[in-house]
Motif scaffolding. Structure first.
Motif, PDB file in Angstrom:
ATOM      1  N   UNK A  30       0.823  -1.210   0.000  1.00 29.02           N
ATOM      2  CA  UNK A  30       0.000   0.000   0.000  1.00 29.02           C
ATOM      3  C   UNK A  30       0.859   1.263   0.000  1.00 29.02           C
ATOM      4  N   UNK A  31       2.018   1.224   0.658  1.00 33.07           N
ATOM      5  CA  UNK A  31       2.922   2.377   0.604  1.00 33.07           C
ATOM      6  C   UNK A  31       3.423   2.596  -0.820  1.00 33.07           C
ATOM      7  N   UNK A  32       3.656   1.503  -1.558  1.00 31.51           N
ATOM      8  CA  UNK A  32       4.068   1.625  -2.958  1.00 31.51           C
ATOM      9  C   UNK A  32       2.948   2.232  -3.800  1.00 31.51           C
ATOM     10  N   UNK A  33       1.712   1.870  -3.497  1.00 34.84           N
ATOM     11  CA  UNK A  33       0.570   2.438  -4.215  1.00 34.84           C
ATOM     12  C   UNK A  33       0.426   3.918  -3.872  1.00 34.84           C
ATOM     13  N   UNK A  34       0.692   4.277  -2.609  1.00 36.66           N
ATOM     14  CA  UNK A  34       0.555   5.680  -2.189  1.00 36.66           C
ATOM     15  C   UNK A  34       1.559   6.579  -2.897  1.00 36.66           C
ATOM     16  N   UNK A  35       2.717   6.036  -3.277  1.00 33.78           N
ATOM     17  CA  UNK A  35       3.714   6.854  -3.975  1.00 33.78           C
ATOM     18  C   UNK A  35       3.256   7.237  -5.377  1.00 33.78           C
ATOM     19  N   UNK A  36       2.274   6.524  -5.927  1.00 30.90           N
ATOM     20  CA  UNK A  36       1.752   6.862  -7.248  1.00 30.90           C
ATOM     21  C   UNK A  36       0.728   7.996  -7.194  1.00 30.90           C
ATOM     22  N   UNK A  37       0.395   8.447  -5.972  1.00 29.36           N
ATOM     23  CA  UNK A  37      -0.551   9.545  -5.836  1.00 29.36           C
ATOM     24  C   UNK A  37      -1.969   9.095  -5.568  1.00 29.36           C
ATOM     25  N   UNK A  38      -2.175   7.826  -5.292  1.00 28.88           N
ATOM     26  CA  UNK A  38      -3.521   7.317  -5.006  1.00 28.88           C
ATOM     27  C   UNK A  38      -3.923   7.747  -3.610  1.00 28.88           C
ATOM     28  N   UNK A  39      -5.039   8.468  -3.496  1.00 30.24           N
ATOM     29  CA  UNK A  39      -5.504   8.894  -2.180  1.00 30.24           C
ATOM     30  C   UNK A  39      -7.007   8.680  -2.027  1.00 30.24           C
ATOM     31  N   UNK A  40      -7.560   7.749  -2.763  1.00 32.93           N
ATOM     32  CA  UNK A  40      -8.985   7.441  -2.681  1.00 32.93           C
ATOM     33  C   UNK A  40      -9.254   6.506  -1.509  1.00 32.93           C
ATOM     34  N   UNK A  41     -10.492   6.175  -1.318  1.00 33.21           N
ATOM     35  CA  UNK A  41     -10.913   5.275  -0.245  1.00 33.21           C
ATOM     36  C   UNK A  41     -10.434   3.851  -0.522  1.00 33.21           C
ATOM     37  N   UNK A  42     -10.019   3.164   0.518  1.00 31.75           N
ATOM     38  CA  UNK A  42      -9.658   1.751   0.434  1.00 31.75           C
ATOM     39  C   UNK A  42     -10.773   0.969   1.111  1.00 31.75           C
TER      40      UNK A  42
END
Length: 151
Positions: free
Chosen positions: A101-113
């Motif tokens: 999830x930290x790797x996904x956050x680096x792509x700029x994803x900030x939507x609901x999980x």
């Protein structure tokens, strides 16, 4: 000996096909069968696409909450009855959830999980997954349930 000049049936210079006026090879593509096949495939995919949204079978608990309206496809973490964790449709170990999830956050994803927990899954496993999501930096977490049928 003379030579005939002019006229359509003269033997000199002009070429004439045998058997009258035959048409040559048609080099056009008939697109009607192609369109038919494409329309059939379109209908098949339109019917099959909703069935392929989430591939992890989970018995969701029922609540009286209404469905969420979402414009984008959210990230889904599923926990089945035996405690196995899935990120979208890929099985992951519990200690890998935060790193992925930290790797996904680096792509700029900030939507609901969204967390999909089986109703027979241990509460501790679901709570651990939610804590790992928060450790990864996500604060917008939702629990997925099914709407009760009696309403």
């Amino acid at each position: 000996m003379g030579m005939a000049v002019g006229g359509n049936n003269s033997g000199g210079g002009g070429r004439r096909r045998r058997g009258g006026s035959r048409k040559g090879v048609i080099s056009e593509i008939n697109v009607t069968p192609l369109v038919d096949v494409m329309l059939v495939l379109l209908i098949i995919f339109m019917v099959a696409a909703p069935m392929m949204t989430v591939g992890v079978p989970i018995d969701l608990p029922e609540t009286s909450a209404r469905a969420l309206n979402s414009e984008t496809q959210p990230i889904t973490i599923s926990v089945n009855a035996s405690g196995e964790i899935y990120l979208q449709e890929t099985a992951v170990a519990a200690d890998e959830v935060t790193a992925k999830l930290e790797a996904i956050a680096t792509t700029g994803y900030n939507e609901r999980i969204l967390v999909r927990g089986d109703s027979a899954a241990a509460y501790g496993v679901i709570a651990d997954v939610m804590a790992r999501i928060q450790q990864a930096g996500f604060r917008n977490i939702g629990l997925v349930t099914q709407q009760r049928q009696d309403q």
